[in-house]
Scaffold this motif. Structure first.
Motif, PDB file in Angstrom:
ATOM      1  N   VAL A   1     -10.736  49.739  11.477  1.00  0.00           N
ATOM      2  CA  VAL A   1     -10.551  49.692  12.936  1.00  0.00           C
ATOM      3  C   VAL A   1      -9.431  48.720  13.300  1.00  0.00           C
ATOM      4  O   VAL A   1      -8.594  49.003  14.168  1.00  0.00           O
ATOM      5  N   TYR A   2      -9.390  47.550  12.640  1.00  0.00           N
ATOM      6  CA  TYR A   2      -8.333  46.573  12.914  1.00  0.00           C
ATOM      7  C   TYR A   2      -6.947  47.144  12.635  1.00  0.00           C
ATOM      8  O   TYR A   2      -5.988  46.887  13.368  1.00  0.00           O
ATOM      9  N   ASP A   3      -6.819  47.896  11.550  1.00  0.00           N
ATOM     10  CA  ASP A   3      -5.534  48.516  11.227  1.00  0.00           C
ATOM     11  C   ASP A   3      -5.073  49.437  12.357  1.00  0.00           C
ATOM     12  O   ASP A   3      -3.906  49.427  12.751  1.00  0.00           O
ATOM     13  N   ARG A   4      -6.012  50.236  12.871  1.00  0.00           N
ATOM     14  CA  ARG A   4      -5.659  51.149  13.956  1.00  0.00           C
ATOM     15  C   ARG A   4      -5.340  50.390  15.239  1.00  0.00           C
ATOM     16  O   ARG A   4      -4.424  50.760  15.975  1.00  0.00           O
ATOM     17  N   ILE A   5      -6.090  49.307  15.508  1.00  0.00           N
ATOM     18  CA  ILE A   5      -5.793  48.492  16.688  1.00  0.00           C
ATOM     19  C   ILE A   5      -4.390  47.904  16.586  1.00  0.00           C
ATOM     20  O   ILE A   5      -3.612  47.929  17.557  1.00  0.00           O
ATOM     21  N   ARG A   6      -4.035  47.384  15.426  1.00  0.00           N
ATOM     22  CA  ARG A   6      -2.704  46.800  15.240  1.00  0.00           C
ATOM     23  C   ARG A   6      -1.611  47.852  15.424  1.00  0.00           C
ATOM     24  O   ARG A   6      -0.578  47.583  16.060  1.00  0.00           O
TER      25      ARG A   6
END
Length: 276
Positions: free
Chosen positions: A213-218
């Motif tokens: 999820v963090y990768d997609r948020i970034r």
């Protein structure tokens, strides 16, 4: 044809319900803490100490019947598991109040019951007593394993993303660990070494999903620089939702099989994993 559990392009407003989720989590955390520091965990022999008796049989016995018979000896917690072959059984009896004489009396009771039920169709491979010193070392080792794993994850997230991402990841991890411990305290399910393994596995699943999820948020922060933060977070969660649900469903299928067919020994592990 790709299998899709979640339709593409979902726009579920997850963050719209965040305050309700915060309130539910806060109540569960408080309840978990009260139960943990109140009645406490139902610690297994691994942590409380006890007697281990390995018995070999000519034919595999019925563990249900043996568990009922030994459970009626008034020795406290008694657990059974196959030890390699199905005719090799490991019997665990909780530590008895008193000195070595009390432990020997418990062993004699178990032997007498087995002799009555199975006659000469068995042999004793080993009889060991796990004292409080060894069990205390296991407690310390289990705590260290959880703390070091969380610390390593904190450093990893900090290096891969930014410090505020790591704070969010650790908050999620602590939340999952506390609620899982609370589940053990509330339900009274035996807490043993397998339970520690379940907690560490839950930590691994949690951080794996968090990193995705963090990768997609970034990526979305770079792509949609003027989008409202709440909308961007909702978008990122929805875009990774199919992958998250697929991972959870496939894992639950395996855990469901373990829970139903794995027997008493593995049921606590499976329950913790399903809950986590």
């Amino acid at each position: 044809m790709k299998l899709k559990i979640i339709p593409q392009g979902t726009r579920l407003p997850f963050l719209k319900q965040r305050f309700i989720a915060f309130a539910i989590s806060a109540v569960l955390i408080v309840l978990s803490a009260v139960m943990f520091f109140g009645p406490g965990l139902n610690k297994g022999i691994d942590f409380e100490g006890g007697i281990m008796i390995e018995v070999g049989f000519k034919e595999a016995p019925d563990l249900g019947d043996m568990r009922s018979a030994l459970g009626g000896l008034d020795l406290g917690q008694v657990s059974l598991q196959t030890f390699g072959a199905s005719d090799d059984i490991l019997i665990r009896v909780q530590r008895q109040e008193g000195d070595s004489t009390a432990q020997k009396i418990a062993v004699d009771k178990v032997k007498a019951q087995l002799q009555s039920d199975y006659g000469d169709e068995l042999s004793y491979r080993r009889i060991e007593f796990v004292g409080p010193t060894i069990s205390a070392e296991l407690v310390d080792t289990a705590i260290e394993a959880v703390l070091f794993s969380v610390l390593a994850i904190l450093i990893y997230i900090w290096l891969r993303f930014e410090w505020h991402y790591s704070v969010g990841a650790i908050a999620a991890l602590v939340h999952d660990v506390i609620l899982t411990m609370g589940m053990f305290a509330i339900t009274g399910i035996e807490f043993n070494i397998a339970s520690v393994a379940a907690i560490l596995t839950i930590v691994g699943y949690s951080i794996n999903d968090t990193v995705v999820v963090y990768d997609r948020i970034r990526e979305n922060f770079r792509r949609y620089k003027k989008m409202d933060v709440t909308d961007l977070l909702n978008l990122s969660i929805n875009e990774t939702l199919s992958r998250t649900v697929m991972t959870s469903v496939t894992t639950l299928l395996a855990l469901g099989a373990l829970f139903i067919f794995g027997g008493e020994v593995i049921r606590g592990f499976a329950t913790a994993m399903i809950f986590g």
